[in-house]
Motif scaffolding. Structure first.
Motif, PDB file in Angstrom:
ATOM      1  N   SER A  94       1.028  -6.458  -3.765  1.00 27.64           N
ATOM      2  CA  SER A  94       1.861  -6.401  -2.573  1.00 27.64           C
ATOM      3  C   SER A  94       2.198  -4.955  -2.289  1.00 27.64           C
ATOM      4  CB  SER A  94       3.135  -7.201  -2.806  1.00 27.64           C
ATOM      5  OG  SER A  94       3.989  -7.087  -1.716  1.00 27.64           O
ATOM      6  N   ALA A  95       1.942  -4.536  -1.074  1.00 26.62           N
ATOM      7  CA  ALA A  95       2.095  -3.124  -0.754  1.00 26.62           C
ATOM      8  C   ALA A  95       2.248  -2.935   0.750  1.00 26.62           C
ATOM      9  CB  ALA A  95       0.865  -2.364  -1.238  1.00 26.62           C
ATOM     10  N   PRO A  96       2.796  -1.791   1.164  1.00 30.41           N
ATOM     11  CA  PRO A  96       2.832  -1.479   2.596  1.00 30.41           C
ATOM     12  C   PRO A  96       1.467  -0.985   3.066  1.00 30.41           C
ATOM     13  CG  PRO A  96       3.894   0.263   1.369  1.00 30.41           C
ATOM     14  CD  PRO A  96       3.518  -0.795   0.382  1.00 30.41           C
ATOM     15  N   ALA A  97       0.478  -1.866   2.986  1.00 32.15           N
ATOM     16  CA  ALA A  97      -0.889  -1.543   3.381  1.00 32.15           C
ATOM     17  C   ALA A  97      -1.421  -2.688   4.220  1.00 32.15           C
ATOM     18  CB  ALA A  97      -1.756  -1.334   2.142  1.00 32.15           C
ATOM     19  N   THR A  98      -1.962  -2.372   5.385  1.00 35.38           N
ATOM     20  CA  THR A  98      -2.462  -3.420   6.273  1.00 35.38           C
ATOM     21  C   THR A  98      -3.885  -3.838   5.939  1.00 35.38           C
ATOM     22  OG1 THR A  98      -3.072  -1.696   7.837  1.00 35.38           O
ATOM     23  CG2 THR A  98      -0.977  -2.813   8.210  1.00 35.38           C
ATOM     24  N   SER A  99      -4.688  -2.939   5.442  1.00 37.97           N
ATOM     25  CA  SER A  99      -6.068  -3.263   5.099  1.00 37.97           C
ATOM     26  C   SER A  99      -6.117  -3.927   3.734  1.00 37.97           C
ATOM     27  CB  SER A  99      -6.914  -1.987   5.080  1.00 37.97           C
ATOM     28  OG  SER A  99      -8.205  -2.263   4.600  1.00 37.97           O
ATOM     29  N   LEU A 100      -7.016  -4.875   3.583  1.00 32.27           N
ATOM     30  CA  LEU A 100      -7.212  -5.503   2.278  1.00 32.27           C
ATOM     31  C   LEU A 100      -8.354  -4.845   1.503  1.00 32.27           C
ATOM     32  CD1 LEU A 100      -6.839  -9.263   3.236  1.00 32.27           C
ATOM     33  CD2 LEU A 100      -5.142  -7.774   2.156  1.00 32.27           C
ATOM     34  N   THR A 101      -9.187  -4.060   2.185  1.00 34.45           N
ATOM     35  CA  THR A 101     -10.366  -3.492   1.536  1.00 34.45           C
ATOM     36  C   THR A 101     -10.343  -1.976   1.415  1.00 34.45           C
ATOM     37  OG1 THR A 101     -11.513  -3.445   3.670  1.00 34.45           O
ATOM     38  CG2 THR A 101     -11.844  -5.394   2.285  1.00 34.45           C
ATOM     39  N   LYS A 102      -9.635  -1.275   2.273  1.00 35.84           N
ATOM     40  CA  LYS A 102      -9.649   0.196   2.266  1.00 35.84           C
ATOM     41  C   LYS A 102      -8.261   0.734   1.946  1.00 35.84           C
ATOM     42  CE  LYS A 102     -13.519   0.332   5.347  1.00 35.84           C
ATOM     43  NZ  LYS A 102     -14.001   0.566   6.674  1.00 35.84           N
ATOM     44  N   ARG A 103      -7.855   0.501   0.713  1.00 35.59           N
ATOM     45  CA  ARG A 103      -6.542   0.914   0.243  1.00 35.59           C
ATOM     46  C   ARG A 103      -6.678   2.105  -0.688  1.00 35.59           C
ATOM     47  NH1 ARG A 103      -2.886  -4.116  -1.326  1.00 35.59           N
ATOM     48  NH2 ARG A 103      -2.725  -5.033   0.715  1.00 35.59           N
ATOM     49  N   ILE A 104      -5.592   2.869  -0.797  1.00 39.63           N
ATOM     50  CA  ILE A 104      -5.560   3.942  -1.787  1.00 39.63           C
ATOM     51  C   ILE A 104      -4.338   3.740  -2.672  1.00 39.63           C
ATOM     52  CG2 ILE A 104      -6.853   5.614  -0.431  1.00 39.63           C
ATOM     53  CD1 ILE A 104      -4.212   6.940   0.306  1.00 39.63           C
ATOM     54  N   ILE A 121       0.599   1.699  -3.184  1.00 36.63           N
ATOM     55  CA  ILE A 121      -0.661   1.361  -2.527  1.00 36.63           C
ATOM     56  C   ILE A 121      -0.429   1.337  -1.021  1.00 36.63           C
ATOM     57  CG2 ILE A 121      -2.459  -0.385  -2.251  1.00 36.63           C
ATOM     58  CD1 ILE A 121      -1.988  -1.125  -5.161  1.00 36.63           C
ATOM     59  N   ILE A 122      -1.202   2.171  -0.311  1.00 35.56           N
ATOM     60  CA  ILE A 122      -1.085   2.268   1.137  1.00 35.56           C
ATOM     61  C   ILE A 122      -2.481   2.301   1.752  1.00 35.56           C
ATOM     62  CG2 ILE A 122       1.154   3.424   1.059  1.00 35.56           C
ATOM     63  CD1 ILE A 122      -0.257   6.074   1.567  1.00 35.56           C
ATOM     64  N   SER A 123      -2.553   2.200   3.064  1.00 30.59           N
ATOM     65  CA  SER A 123      -3.854   2.263   3.744  1.00 30.59           C
ATOM     66  C   SER A 123      -3.735   3.039   5.055  1.00 30.59           C
ATOM     67  CB  SER A 123      -4.400   0.857   3.994  1.00 30.59           C
ATOM     68  OG  SER A 123      -3.517   0.137   4.824  1.00 30.59           O
ATOM     69  N   PRO A 124      -3.644   4.382   4.966  1.00 33.25           N
ATOM     70  CA  PRO A 124      -3.605   5.163   6.210  1.00 33.25           C
ATOM     71  C   PRO A 124      -4.949   5.109   6.930  1.00 33.25           C
ATOM     72  CG  PRO A 124      -3.668   6.619   4.314  1.00 33.25           C
ATOM     73  CD  PRO A 124      -3.571   5.229   3.786  1.00 33.25           C
ATOM     74  N   ALA A 125      -4.914   5.178   8.257  1.00 33.35           N
ATOM     75  CA  ALA A 125      -6.132   5.040   9.056  1.00 33.35           C
ATOM     76  C   ALA A 125      -7.116   6.180   8.820  1.00 33.35           C
ATOM     77  CB  ALA A 125      -5.784   4.933  10.528  1.00 33.35           C
ATOM     78  N   ASN A 126      -6.667   7.399   8.835  1.00 28.73           N
ATOM     79  CA  ASN A 126      -7.559   8.545   8.685  1.00 28.73           C
ATOM     80  C   ASN A 126      -7.368   9.129   7.285  1.00 28.73           C
ATOM     81  OD1 ASN A 126      -9.238  10.687   9.039  1.00 28.73           O
ATOM     82  ND2 ASN A 126      -8.374  11.291  11.012  1.00 28.73           N
ATOM     83  N   GLN A 127      -8.017   8.511   6.295  1.00 28.37           N
ATOM     84  CA  GLN A 127      -7.765   8.858   4.907  1.00 28.37           C
ATOM     85  C   GLN A 127      -8.216  10.263   4.534  1.00 28.37           C
ATOM     86  OE1 GLN A 127      -9.151   5.676   2.387  1.00 28.37           O
ATOM     87  NE2 GLN A 127      -7.629   4.262   3.188  1.00 28.37           N
ATOM     88  N   ASP A 128      -9.293  10.762   5.127  1.00 28.57           N
ATOM     89  CA  ASP A 128      -9.752  12.114   4.795  1.00 28.57           C
ATOM     90  C   ASP A 128      -8.717  13.165   5.190  1.00 28.57           C
ATOM     91  OD1 ASP A 128     -12.117  11.144   3.734  1.00 28.57           O
ATOM     92  OD2 ASP A 128     -13.188  11.295   5.642  1.00 28.57           O
ATOM     93  N   VAL A 129      -8.170  13.040   6.389  1.00 24.92           N
ATOM     94  CA  VAL A 129      -7.136  13.978   6.833  1.00 24.92           C
ATOM     95  C   VAL A 129      -5.876  13.799   5.991  1.00 24.92           C
ATOM     96  CG1 VAL A 129      -5.653  14.631   8.777  1.00 24.92           C
ATOM     97  CG2 VAL A 129      -8.059  14.081   9.174  1.00 24.92           C
ATOM     98  N   PHE A 130      -5.550  12.557   5.664  1.00 27.55           N
ATOM     99  CA  PHE A 130      -4.396  12.271   4.814  1.00 27.55           C
ATOM    100  C   PHE A 130      -4.532  12.990   3.468  1.00 27.55           C
ATOM    101  CE2 PHE A 130      -2.117   9.541   1.773  1.00 27.55           C
ATOM    102  CZ  PHE A 130      -0.871   9.489   2.363  1.00 27.55           C
ATOM    103  N   PHE A 131      -5.720  12.891   2.845  1.00 33.22           N
ATOM    104  CA  PHE A 131      -5.963  13.569   1.567  1.00 33.22           C
ATOM    105  C   PHE A 131      -5.824  15.082   1.720  1.00 33.22           C
ATOM    106  CE2 PHE A 131      -9.021   9.936   0.294  1.00 33.22           C
ATOM    107  CZ  PHE A 131      -7.961   9.166  -0.145  1.00 33.22           C
ATOM    108  N   GLU A 132      -6.384  15.632   2.798  1.00 33.18           N
ATOM    109  CA  GLU A 132      -6.323  17.084   3.022  1.00 33.18           C
ATOM    110  C   GLU A 132      -4.893  17.582   3.157  1.00 33.18           C
ATOM    111  OE1 GLU A 132      -8.734  18.178   6.366  1.00 33.18           O
ATOM    112  OE2 GLU A 132     -10.535  17.277   5.508  1.00 33.18           O
ATOM    113  N   VAL A 133      -4.080  16.850   3.907  1.00 35.18           N
ATOM    114  CA  VAL A 133      -2.695  17.273   4.107  1.00 35.18           C
ATOM    115  C   VAL A 133      -1.924  17.204   2.792  1.00 35.18           C
ATOM    116  CG1 VAL A 133      -0.525  16.763   5.308  1.00 35.18           C
ATOM    117  CG2 VAL A 133      -2.682  16.645   6.545  1.00 35.18           C
TER     118      VAL A 133
END
Length: 144
Positions: A94-104, A121-133
């Motif tokens: 259980s997590a604040p993540a909307t995706s069931l397959t693309k979670r981090i 566990i979350i699922s931001p839409a633009n994960q590459d930019v999220f990681f960079e920031v």
């Protein structure tokens, strides 16, 4: 004094998310086709809305040195300086993540941040930019 920039990230809505929303709507609204009572229609629409609110109340922000996770429009702050590792996961915790397959999964150096050993566990839409920031704020984060 300069106010730090807030970077906002929407949650990821992929096929798994839309499939789950379709299942919720089907289960909640199927009886409407069996009995068209106005009271039942109103009750089932309310049930469907209550089931769908969590999907549309989640968002993520990076505010200065904090990762802010909004669930039910209520913010939870996590210090980016305490993040030690980020990795992709398909965990159904259980997590604040909307995706069931693309979670981090985000692991912290201090157990007090999450009040235990479980990751955030979350699922931001633009994960590459999220990681960079996140990595630009805390270069010690290990991204797997």
């Amino acid at each position: 004094m300069v106010q730090p920039e807030i970077v906002k990230f929407n949650p990821m809505f992929d096929g798994s998310t839309w499939g789950l929303i379709a299942v919720i709507l089907t289960v909640c609204l199927w009886p409407v086709f069996l009995d068209a009572s106005w009271l039942m229609v109103l009750f089932l629409l309310l049930c469907a809305a209550l089931c769908l609110i969590p999907f549309f109340s989640i968002r993520y922000e990076i505010d200065g040195n904090d990762l802010v996770v909004y669930a039910f429009w209520r913010p939870s702050r996590f210090p980016i300086s305490k993040i030690k590792e980020i990795k992709h996961t398909k965990s159904l915790l259980s997590a604040p993540a909307t995706s069931l397959t693309k979670r981090i999964a985000i692991y912290f150096t201090d157990k007090k941040v999450m009040k235990g050993t479980l990751p955030l566990i979350i699922s931001p839409a633009n994960q590459d930019v999220f990681f960079e920031v996140l990595h630009s704020i805390n270069p010690d984060i290990v991204i797997k």
